[in-house]
Design an enzyme around this catalytic site. Structure first.
Site, short mmCIF file in Angstrom:
data_model
loop_
_atom_site.label_atom_id
_atom_site.label_comp_id
_atom_site.label_asym_id
_atom_site.label_seq_id
_atom_site.Cartn_x
_atom_site.Cartn_y
_atom_site.Cartn_z
N HIS A 90 0.80 -1.23 0.00
CA HIS A 90 0.00 0.00 0.00
C HIS A 90 0.83 1.27 0.00
O HIS A 90 0.28 2.35 0.18
CB HIS A 90 -0.91 0.06 1.23
CG HIS A 90 -1.98 -0.98 1.24
ND1 HIS A 90 -3.23 -0.78 0.69
CD2 HIS A 90 -1.97 -2.24 1.71
CE1 HIS A 90 -3.95 -1.87 0.85
NE2 HIS A 90 -3.21 -2.78 1.47
N LYS A 144 -7.99 13.75 4.41
CA LYS A 144 -7.12 12.57 4.34
C LYS A 144 -6.12 12.68 5.49
O LYS A 144 -6.04 13.72 6.14
CB LYS A 144 -6.38 12.52 3.01
CG LYS A 144 -5.76 13.87 2.60
CD LYS A 144 -5.14 13.81 1.21
CE LYS A 144 -6.15 13.85 0.08
NZ LYS A 144 -6.25 12.63 -0.69
N ARG A 145 -5.33 11.61 5.73
CA ARG A 145 -4.31 11.72 6.77
C ARG A 145 -3.39 12.91 6.46
O ARG A 145 -3.22 13.26 5.30
CB ARG A 145 -3.46 10.43 6.82
CG ARG A 145 -4.13 9.25 7.46
CD ARG A 145 -3.23 8.02 7.42
NE ARG A 145 -2.91 7.65 6.06
CZ ARG A 145 -1.70 7.30 5.62
NH1 ARG A 145 -0.68 7.25 6.45
NH2 ARG A 145 -1.50 6.97 4.37
N LYS A 153 1.12 14.32 0.84
CA LYS A 153 -0.24 14.63 0.39
C LYS A 153 -0.42 16.13 0.14
O LYS A 153 -1.40 16.57 -0.42
CB LYS A 153 -1.25 14.12 1.42
CG LYS A 153 -1.25 12.58 1.53
CD LYS A 153 -2.25 12.09 2.56
CE LYS A 153 -2.15 10.60 2.83
NZ LYS A 153 -2.86 9.76 1.86
N THR A 190 -8.38 6.53 -2.04
CA THR A 190 -9.75 6.02 -2.18
C THR A 190 -10.74 7.15 -1.90
O THR A 190 -11.86 7.12 -2.38
CB THR A 190 -10.01 4.85 -1.21
OG1 THR A 190 -9.47 5.20 0.07
CG2 THR A 190 -9.38 3.56 -1.71
N LYS A 209 -14.46 8.49 -3.63
CA LYS A 209 -15.69 8.83 -2.90
C LYS A 209 -16.24 10.17 -3.38
O LYS A 209 -17.45 10.36 -3.51
CB LYS A 209 -15.42 8.86 -1.39
CG LYS A 209 -15.12 7.46 -0.85
CD LYS A 209 -14.46 7.44 0.52
CE LYS A 209 -13.81 6.08 0.74
NZ LYS A 209 -12.84 6.03 1.84
C1 F58 Z 1 -3.01 3.91 2.09
N1 F58 Z 1 -2.10 3.60 3.14
C2 F58 Z 1 -2.33 4.59 0.89
N2 F58 Z 1 -1.53 3.48 5.38
O1 F58 Z 1 -1.64 5.74 1.35
C3 F58 Z 1 -3.42 5.00 -0.11
O2 F58 Z 1 -2.83 5.55 -1.25
C4 F58 Z 1 -4.22 3.78 -0.49
O3 F58 Z 1 -5.32 4.16 -1.27
C5 F58 Z 1 -4.73 3.06 0.75
O4 F58 Z 1 -3.66 2.73 1.61
C6 F58 Z 1 -5.46 1.77 0.43
O5 F58 Z 1 -4.72 1.00 -0.45
C7 F58 Z 1 -2.46 3.75 4.43
O6 F58 Z 1 -3.60 4.11 4.73
C8 F58 Z 1 -1.68 3.61 6.71
O7 F58 Z 1 -2.72 3.98 7.23
C9 F58 Z 1 -0.50 3.27 7.58
C10 F58 Z 1 -0.85 2.10 8.49
C11 F58 Z 1 0.29 1.79 9.44
C12 F58 Z 1 0.72 3.00 10.24
C13 F58 Z 1 1.05 4.17 9.35
C14 F58 Z 1 -0.10 4.49 8.38
#
Ligand code: F58
Length: 786
Positions: A330, A518-519, A524, A626, A630
């Site tokens: 991811h 988003k985060r 980003k 994602t 949305k």
């Molecule tokens: C996200 N990763 C990607 N990671 O950034 C995004 O582009 C993608 O659409 C999504 O996955 C689904 O495939 C993501 O959300 C985290 O939340 C990490 C988890 C572990 C700790 C740090 C953040």
């Protein structure tokens, strides 16, 4: 649902010991949910039975960002309006019930939400998919703002019992660590497919100790010691980690990973053994998808179980394991690729570490036999410099490796993981992400959903999103386009009311709602958005008559508590908000809102009310995104870079209906070596003025130090990072131009509505139903069971 009122009265007495009329709203919500569960459970049991003996898929994920369940469940059971009217007759207002539910926020962002969308899609499509994960007692922190700074407080989502999960005490298993054994207790939540033909399960494990209370220590008046074992054990599933900066935190996170993975595998093995007396058909019956590397320890753990407990020989076990697992990547950020210090593994789970050593040894021998040597060989080592490379372990031990958008998968294949691709090209594939239209349109935007159903004359789009394509035929129908604009306006008014209530900021629903949610991460580029807002502000100050369409810039984001620059950016945007919103001279032409505690439920309100979707990551950094989908599904054009799934979205909806700007991956590769952001700083009009606000006293106070760090990271870099690694300065001008184009395009109301409509009509590809079909057919090889 028959006799709902009677069921609720009964549950009210047995659960709260008082009549329904005496219960408060929170209690009534719990009673209502429990009543719904009573209806679901027999169907859930039947659904489980129909999968017996069939091949099934399992999603292993450390995160699930489920949000609220009540309305989603009622919608999927197709009984929401019925329940609403029953409640009304009982004098209970449904929407106040809805608001009582805490979000189940057991995830950080997209990765966790993807897991939730996948579960919904698989159940709807009648695929046997079980989710396995961790029942964190505290989910992702709640975010508060104090003087514009992010403050984190615990998310006590289980303060009241969760009515949607059932503790299955008798199915608990033992998980062994070097320092003792822990009890893993499963909690099952039903995942109701739309139409409730299939009800799948999300099984989350809670850690507990075998000894709940040490009587001897208590008797000796060692009160702390008497509950120490219990507390230590329960700490494992206490909290979801937003980051893992500290040593103790890291160890605990490793414990979490092993804990849920071992419990889940033991669960699968136990069920298998209840039906079969050997493992010859294990891989024919099980497919396990690893959601990133967080559960990758499953590979050595299954090897351990098969070879050391079930006494299967190593080679045969390895064949089984490598036929069962598949791994999804991811992220492309090198720093986010998990590596574990071997010392942690050796002390916490030495038996698993020994298996990893054997796997590593086997792999190195295999490569040697193929003629690899020296550095070439070293590249592939799973254990290297006292660290275990979890991605390497996942790739070697899996039959499939996928990225989450075409661009991302290509970058993995041809760049980041090119050596691996060369070794096993057949393993690599793409599965572009998707979202469930049940939550992100049907639930969050009933007004638009009803309109779509009316136009298409059927509800088929709810389970076949490709049907939206048929909306294209209304593209020149002004009546339809005006209805769309009216619905958008309704959603914007609803959001404005909510923002007024929550954030105490008044916003104008006639202004452009420009949203970035988003985060918070530098890649980003919330900072790029912020710079453009400031630039616009300064221009308005210079020329108050500047002809712009009023705009409301809305942000929602949480920053990992230890990510100092990200927290600095939040504070900076909040400072900009104060400056602009309190300036009467610009008379509300622009407003800034940073919503507090952005989560799934807030997201539902934001996506459906947006005019502009900000997807402005540095090209090549966002694996997919994602949130972008949305917005699209709610008829919102994208202001974005050529990154992640934006590329595929724009291909579907047409570049002319979106606002694409900035460097592309190939440009970035070309300029990186010689890039000097000072050139942009000096030459791009207005850029210096906004960047200098970081240091020139525009914003004073205790954040100065944080801002200096941001300033330096843009212009000077550090000894570990080049200046402006995310090309904020380089993309500024092109972003500002795209923003100007939006301003101009928005004035033509019908022209704008057409862009929105094209996006909506072409969102079909981005349903997670399509994604799940691809996983099911191309990786898991499972069949639908009706
Ligand atoms: C996200 N990763 C990607 N990671 O950034 C995004 O582009 C993608 O659409 C999504 O996955 C689904 O495939 C993501 O959300 C985290 O939340 C990490 C988890 C572990 C700790 C740090 C953040």
């Amino acid at each position: 649902m028959n006799n709902m009122a009677d069921i609720m009265k009964r549950i009210s007495l047995s659960t709260f010991g008082k009549s329904l009329a005496d219960c408060n709203d929170k209690e009534k919500y719990i009673i209502l949910s429990k009543s719904v569960m009573e209806d679901i459970i027999p169907k859930w049991i039947d659904s489980e039975k129909k999968f017996e003996g069939k091949k099934r898929a399992y999603y292993f994920s450390a995160e699930y960002l489920m949000g609220r369940s009540l309305t989603n469940n009622l919608i999927n059971m197709k009984c929401k309006s019925e329940i609403e009217s029953i409640l009304k007759d009982m004098g209970i207002c449904y929407s106040s019930m809805e608001e009582q539910e805490e979000d189940a926020g057991l995830g950080n962002g997209g990765l966790g939400r993807l897991g939730a969308c996948f579960l919904d899609s698989a159940a709807t499509l009648d695929y046997p998919l079980t989710g396995y994960g961790i029942r964190y007692e505290f989910g992702l922190f709640k975010q508060l703002f104090k003087d514009g700074f992010q403050i984190e407080v615990g998310d006590d989502w289980l303060e009241y019992p969760d009515p949607w999960s059932i503790r299955k005490q008798s199915e608990s298993v033992r998980v062994s660590f070097a320092d003792g054994d822990i009890l893993a207790v499963p909690y099952d939540t039903p995942i109701i497919g739309y139409g409730q033909n299939t009800i799948n399960t999300l099984r989350l494990w809670k850690s507990e100790s075998f000894e709940k209370f040490n009587f001897r220590e208590f008797n000796d008046q060692n009160y702390d010691l008497s509950v120490k074992e219990k507390n230590d054990a329960e700490n494992i599933t206490k909290v979801l980690y937003p980051n893992d900066e500290y040593e103790e935190g890291k160890k605990l996170r490793l414990k979490q990973q092993y804990f849920f993975v071992s419990a889940s595998l033991q669960d699968l093995v136990r069920r298998h053994k209840a039906r079969y007396d050997n493992f010859d058909n294990f891989a024919q019956l099980h497919a396990i998808q690893l959601n990133d590397t967080h559960p990758a320890v499953a590979i050595p753990e299954l090897m351990r179980i098969l070879t050391e407990i079930q006494n299967i020989n190593w080679d045969k076990a390895w064949d089984i394991v490598t036929d069962v697992f598949a791994y999804t990547n991811h992220t492309l950020l090198a720093e986010a690729l998990e590596q574990w210090f071997t010392g942690f593994y050796k002390t916490l789970i030495p038996s698993v570490y020994r298996i990893i050593e054997k796997i590593n040894f086997q792999f190195v021998e295999e490569l040697r036999a193929k003629g690899f040597k020296g550095c070439e060989l070293d590249y592939y080592r799973i254990i290297s410099h006292d660290h275990i490379k979890m991605a390497w372990l996942a790739i070697y031990g899996s039959k499939s490796i996928n990225g989450v958008s075409q661009l991302h998968s290509d970058i993995l294949k041809y760049k980041e993981l090119n050596n691996w691709y060369k070794l096993s090209p057949q393993k690599f594939n793409n599965k572009t992400n998707g979202i469930t239209q049940r939550r992100w349109l049907l639930k969050s935007n009933p007004e638009l959903s009803d309109f779509i159903t009316e136009l298409l004359g059927s509800e088929d789009w709810i389970t076949d999103l490709g049907q939206l394509k048929n909306l294209e035929r209304f593209i020149d129908d002004e009546g339809v386009l005006n209805r769309f604009l009216e619905i958008k306006f309704t959603k914007k008014k609803q959001l404005a009311d909510y923002i007024l209530e929550k954030e105490k900021i008044e916003i104008d629903p006639n202004s452009i709602f420009d949203i970035q949610i988003k985060r918070l991460h530098e890649y980003k580029r919330q900072l790029l958005n912020a710079f453009n807002i400031l630039d616009l502000y300064f221009k308005l100050k210079e020329n108050p008559d500047l002809d712009i369409v009023p705009r409301t810039f809305i942000f929602g984001a949480k920053a990992a508590p230890g990510y100092v620059i990200a927290k600095g950016i939040i504070k900076y945007i909040n400072d900009i908000k104060q400056l602009i919103n309190n300036d009467s001279e610009i008379s509300g032409k622009i407003k800034v809102v940073f919503v507090e505690n952005y989560n799934v439920s807030y997201a539902e309100r934001l996506f459906s009310a947006a005019d502009v979707s900000e997807q402005i990551s540095t090209a090549g950094k966002e694996a997919s995104g994602t949130g972008n989908m949305k917005f699209m599904l709610n008829g919102t054009p994208t202001l974005g870079t050529y990154d992640g799934a934006n590329i595929e979205m724009v291909k579907e909806a047409g570049e002319q209906n979106n606002f694409i700007f900035g460097l592309r991956t190939e440009d970035i590769e070309e300029i990186t070596q010689n890039y000097n952001p000072r050139q942009e700083y000096e030459t791009v009009s207005g850029l210096k003025r906004v960047v200098d606000t970081l240091i020139d006293g525009t914003f004073v106070g205790i954040s100065a130090c944080m801002y200096m760090e941001i300033y330096k990271s843009l212009l000077d870099g550090t000894n570990w990072r080049r200046p402006d690694v995310y090309f904020v300065m380089k993309d500024f001008e092109s972003y500002r131009n795209a923003q100007q184009n939006i301003n101009d395009a928005f004035k033509d109301r019908i022209g704008w509505a057409k862009k929105c409509w094209r996006n909506l009509a072409n969102a079909g590809k981005f349903s997670s139903d399509r994604t799940i079909e691809q996983y099911a057919r191309e990786i898991w090889d499972i069949e639908k069971v009706y």
